[in-house]
Write a protein that holds these residues in place. Structure first.
Motif, PDB file in Angstrom:
ATOM      1  N   TYR A 205       0.819  -1.209   0.000  1.00 11.65           N
ATOM      2  CA  TYR A 205       0.000   0.000   0.000  1.00 11.65           C
ATOM      3  C   TYR A 205       0.857   1.265   0.000  1.00 11.65           C
ATOM      4  N   GLU A 206       2.005   1.198   0.657  1.00  5.52           N
ATOM      5  CA  GLU A 206       2.892   2.359   0.671  1.00  5.52           C
ATOM      6  C   GLU A 206       3.382   2.667  -0.747  1.00  5.52           C
ATOM      7  N   VAL A 207       3.779   1.626  -1.476  1.00  2.00           N
ATOM      8  CA  VAL A 207       4.219   1.835  -2.862  1.00  2.00           C
ATOM      9  C   VAL A 207       3.064   2.319  -3.724  1.00  2.00           C
ATOM     10  N   ALA A 208       1.889   1.743  -3.522  1.00  2.28           N
ATOM     11  CA  ALA A 208       0.714   2.162  -4.296  1.00  2.28           C
ATOM     12  C   ALA A 208       0.425   3.643  -4.086  1.00  2.28           C
ATOM     13  N   LYS A 209       0.566   4.101  -2.863  1.00  2.00           N
ATOM     14  CA  LYS A 209       0.356   5.520  -2.564  1.00  2.00           C
ATOM     15  C   LYS A 209       1.393   6.380  -3.272  1.00  2.00           C
ATOM     16  N   GLN A 210       2.635   5.954  -3.263  1.00  2.00           N
ATOM     17  CA  GLN A 210       3.701   6.706  -3.933  1.00  2.00           C
ATOM     18  C   GLN A 210       3.444   6.801  -5.435  1.00  2.00           C
ATOM     19  N   ILE A 211       2.985   5.720  -6.009  1.00  2.00           N
ATOM     20  CA  ILE A 211       2.685   5.714  -7.446  1.00  2.00           C
ATOM     21  C   ILE A 211       1.536   6.673  -7.736  1.00  2.00           C
ATOM     22  N   ALA A 212       0.495   6.579  -6.928  1.00  2.00           N
ATOM     23  CA  ALA A 212      -0.688   7.420  -7.136  1.00  2.00           C
ATOM     24  C   ALA A 212      -0.353   8.905  -7.091  1.00  2.00           C
ATOM     25  N   GLN A 213       0.588   9.266  -6.249  1.00  2.00           N
ATOM     26  CA  GLN A 213       0.912  10.680  -6.056  1.00  2.00           C
ATOM     27  C   GLN A 213       1.991  11.191  -7.009  1.00  2.00           C
ATOM     28  N   ASN A 214       2.619  10.290  -7.777  1.00  2.00           N
ATOM     29  CA  ASN A 214       3.740  10.732  -8.607  1.00  2.00           C
ATOM     30  C   ASN A 214       3.664  10.346 -10.075  1.00  2.00           C
ATOM     31  N   ALA A 215       2.806   9.411 -10.463  1.00  2.00           N
ATOM     32  CA  ALA A 215       2.709   9.017 -11.865  1.00  2.00           C
ATOM     33  C   ALA A 215       2.168  10.173 -12.703  1.00  2.00           C
ATOM     34  N   GLU A 216       2.894  10.510 -13.779  1.00  2.00           N
ATOM     35  CA  GLU A 216       2.501  11.630 -14.635  1.00  2.00           C
ATOM     36  C   GLU A 216       2.150  11.189 -16.050  1.00  2.00           C
ATOM     37  N   LYS A 217       2.054   9.891 -16.281  1.00  2.00           N
ATOM     38  CA  LYS A 217       1.654   9.383 -17.594  1.00  2.00           C
ATOM     39  C   LYS A 217       0.889   8.084 -17.405  1.00  2.00           C
ATOM     40  N   HIS A 218       0.175   7.689 -18.438  1.00  2.00           N
ATOM     41  CA  HIS A 218      -0.550   6.423 -18.371  1.00  2.00           C
ATOM     42  C   HIS A 218       0.449   5.296 -18.102  1.00  2.00           C
ATOM     43  N   CYS A 219       0.098   4.390 -17.199  1.00  2.00           N
ATOM     44  CA  CYS A 219       1.027   3.307 -16.876  1.00  2.00           C
ATOM     45  C   CYS A 219       0.256   2.094 -16.369  1.00  2.00           C
ATOM     46  N   VAL A 220       0.975   0.987 -16.301  1.00  2.00           N
ATOM     47  CA  VAL A 220       0.417  -0.257 -15.765  1.00  2.00           C
ATOM     48  C   VAL A 220       1.176  -0.617 -14.492  1.00  2.00           C
ATOM     49  N   VAL A 221       0.458  -0.723 -13.399  1.00  2.00           N
ATOM     50  CA  VAL A 221       1.039  -1.150 -12.128  1.00  2.00           C
ATOM     51  C   VAL A 221       0.832  -2.655 -12.012  1.00  2.00           C
ATOM     52  N   VAL A 222       1.922  -3.369 -11.771  1.00  2.00           N
ATOM     53  CA  VAL A 222       1.888  -4.831 -11.773  1.00  2.00           C
ATOM     54  C   VAL A 222       2.261  -5.362 -10.396  1.00  2.00           C
ATOM     55  N   LEU A 223       1.340  -6.061  -9.768  1.00  2.00           N
ATOM     56  CA  LEU A 223       1.633  -6.662  -8.468  1.00  2.00           C
ATOM     57  C   LEU A 223       2.339  -7.998  -8.680  1.00  2.00           C
ATOM     58  N   LYS A 224       3.631  -7.995  -8.386  1.00  2.00           N
ATOM     59  CA  LYS A 224       4.446  -9.205  -8.457  1.00  2.00           C
ATOM     60  C   LYS A 224       4.484  -9.888  -7.097  1.00  2.00           C
ATOM     61  N   SER A 225       4.307  -9.116  -6.046  1.00  2.00           N
ATOM     62  CA  SER A 225       4.299  -9.664  -4.688  1.00  2.00           C
ATOM     63  C   SER A 225       3.130 -10.638  -4.536  1.00  2.00           C
ATOM     64  N   THR A 226       3.322 -11.619  -3.672  1.00  2.00           N
ATOM     65  CA  THR A 226       2.242 -12.562  -3.388  1.00  2.00           C
ATOM     66  C   THR A 226       1.238 -11.910  -2.451  1.00  2.00           C
ATOM     67  N   VAL A 227       0.007 -11.784  -2.920  1.00  2.00           N
ATOM     68  CA  VAL A 227      -1.016 -11.063  -2.150  1.00  2.00           C
ATOM     69  C   VAL A 227      -2.305 -11.873  -2.108  1.00  2.00           C
ATOM     70  N   PRO A 228      -3.111 -11.708  -1.068  1.00  2.00           N
ATOM     71  CA  PRO A 228      -4.380 -12.431  -0.961  1.00  2.00           C
ATOM     72  C   PRO A 228      -5.321 -12.108  -2.115  1.00  2.00           C
ATOM     73  N   ILE A 229      -6.189 -13.037  -2.388  1.00  2.00           N
ATOM     74  CA  ILE A 229      -7.143 -12.875  -3.478  1.00  2.00           C
ATOM     75  C   ILE A 229      -8.026 -11.664  -3.210  1.00  2.00           C
ATOM     76  N   GLY A 230      -8.113 -10.801  -4.215  1.00  2.00           N
ATOM     77  CA  GLY A 230      -8.885  -9.571  -4.105  1.00  2.00           C
ATOM     78  C   GLY A 230      -8.035  -8.343  -3.852  1.00  2.00           C
ATOM     79  N   THR A 231      -6.736  -8.535  -3.588  1.00  2.00           N
ATOM     80  CA  THR A 231      -5.867  -7.396  -3.276  1.00  2.00           C
ATOM     81  C   THR A 231      -5.694  -6.464  -4.463  1.00  2.00           C
ATOM     82  N   ASN A 232      -5.577  -7.018  -5.673  1.00  2.00           N
ATOM     83  CA  ASN A 232      -5.419  -6.161  -6.848  1.00  2.00           C
ATOM     84  C   ASN A 232      -6.604  -5.212  -7.009  1.00  2.00           C
TER      85      ASN A 232
END
Length: 439
Positions: free
Chosen positions: A98-125
């Motif tokens: 979530y910390e990285v997601a927040k950083q991306i949300a506040q700094n991305a200046e172009k269209h992009c794809v965020v890819v969760l490579k970390s192992t996360v519970p179903i529904g996290t994406n």
């Protein structure tokens, strides 16, 4: 493509280096300045065969930074590869994600794809996508995709470059096309599925392998009771294509960063949703008990360990890594120390990490010979090649009392038949069982 990778642990760093080796411009981001400086010098912060060499080969396409704002600002794709350690209740800790997601949300200046490579519970994406959209500042389209990893420590570079499959979990066509472009030079089947299916594929795969290991360990334990040989049993099983011969090696349980964490997380998730996966719960219980198998065996030869010299060969959870996470050594060594044993440990790469946890009361050895010299008993916890190739006659020559308890079945039984060594392994008969039993 211009790619940013958040996190430089096993998943993040291996992913970043492998993508750079395929020609992508990759920036790896980490909060640890010392770690970043080390990587800038071309040194890997983790022990992983082949990784440092591939870093050197890909140096033109690789950069390392703590400046996440710059890294995320104009990246085409941002991989999140940070840790998701287990909480006390077994659930996954998603704070770093979530910390990285927040950083991306506040700094991305172009269209992009965020890819969760970390192992996360179903529904996290789904939750991360909503979180990013709620927090984002600039008027850009940020897509979220699931792309679970299936690498094993010790073979992580090979597992990434020569993957058995690449799973892409999406809800829209655009991120699927982007990730297929990212992986176009990877010779592996590419499976595009729904995001929740991708998340479940990861857990279901890892937990099935954990089940397989726990199952064969229970069969091995029964083999000892009824007089069967687990290696003959697994050889016979392995010819069946429906079963296969992988993950059927009996031992003292699985460890590492994936199987223990992922089985507990899926068990927690099922319980949280008023469901139950009894097979997974059983695998967890079997594995925890199996870690103490050698201690239980040792009690056949000594009533207690007071003042005994105990040699430990291998402290990492598996060969080819310096990782100690969930290693049997972490539960066995404290028991030996509490019981008054003098513990000596040899491991080719893991002693530095082990010493951080146990800075004193243990003798750290530079060779197997040093560890076993004068020892009253020897426990083999990791199947390093140096152990497997060790001349077994040296146990008899160097040990005070040559009792060898092999938790990884490193040797053939025949190697000990004409010796005065007690050799006690997993799921097989004991060689010379009565030579050194205490009265």
């Amino acid at each position: 493509m211009k790619i940013a990778v958040a996190g430089t642990g096993y998943v993040g760093l291996v992913t970043g280096v492998c993508l750079a080796s395929k020609g992508h411009q990759v920036t790896c981001v980490d909060v640890d300045e010392k770690k970043v400086e080390k990587m800038k010098r071309g040194e890997t912060p983790i022990y992983e065969p082949g990784l440092q060499e591939l870093m050197a080969q890909s140096v033109k396409n690789l950069s390392f930074t703590t400046d996440y704002k710059e890294a995320y600002r104009d990246a085409d794709v941002i991989f999140i590869g940070v840790g998701t350690p287990e909480k006390y209740d077994g659930s996954a800790n998603l704070a770093y994600v979530y910390e990285v997601a927040k950083q991306i949300a506040q700094n991305a200046e172009k269209h992009c794809v965020v890819v969760l490579k970390s192992t996360v519970p179903i529904g996290t994406n789904d939750k991360i996508e909503s979180y990013i959209h709620d927090k984002q500042i600039n008027d850009v389209k940020i897509y979220v995709a699931s792309n679970p990893e299936f690498l094993s420590q010790g073979t992580a570079v090979h597992d990434t470059l020569h993957a058995s499959r690449i799973v892409i979990g999406v809800t829209e066509e655009y991120p699927a096309k982007v990730l297929q472009k990212v992986y176009e030079d990877f010779d592996a089947p590419k499976l595009v599925v729904e995001r929740r299916s991708a998340e479940m594929i990861k857990y279901a795969s890892n937990d099935f392998l954990a089940l397989k290991i726990s199952y064969i360990n229970e069969i091995a334990n029964l083999c000892e009771v009824v007089g069967a040989d687990i290696e003959e049993v697994t050889e016979g099983m392995g010819f069946d294509g429906r079963i296969g011969n992988r993950f059927l090696k009996a031992g003292i349980g699985y460890g590492g960063s994936c199987f223990p964490k992922d089985t507990k997380a899926l068990n927690w998730l099922a319980n949280f949703n008023d469901n139950e996966i009894r097979t997974i719960r059983a695998a967890i219980e079997v594995n925890e008990n199996q870690k103490f198998k050698l201690i239980k065996k040792a009690k056949k030869y000594y009533h207690d360990f007071l003042f005994l010299n105990v040699a430990i060969l291998g402290c990492t959870f598996k060969p080819g890594t310096d990782d100690l996470r969930e290693a049997p050594s972490l539960v066995n060594v404290p028991l030996l120390l509490e019981d008054g044993a003098h513990v000596r440990i040899w491991d080719p790469v893991g002693t530095a990490n082990f010493k951080k946890r146990f800075p004193d009361k243990i003798q750290y050895c530079d060779s197997i010979e040093q560890a076993i010299e004068g020892a009253d008993i020897c426990l083999i916890l990791t199947e390093w090649e140096s152990v497997k190739n060790f001349e077994v006659e040296k146990f008899q020559k160097l040990m005070k009392c040559p009792i060898v308890l092999d938790g990884r079945n490193c040797y053939s039984l025949s190697a000990f038949e004409n010796t005065k060594i007690t050799y006690d392994s997993i799921g097989r008969k004991t060689i010379n069982p009565n030579l050194y039993k205490e009265n």
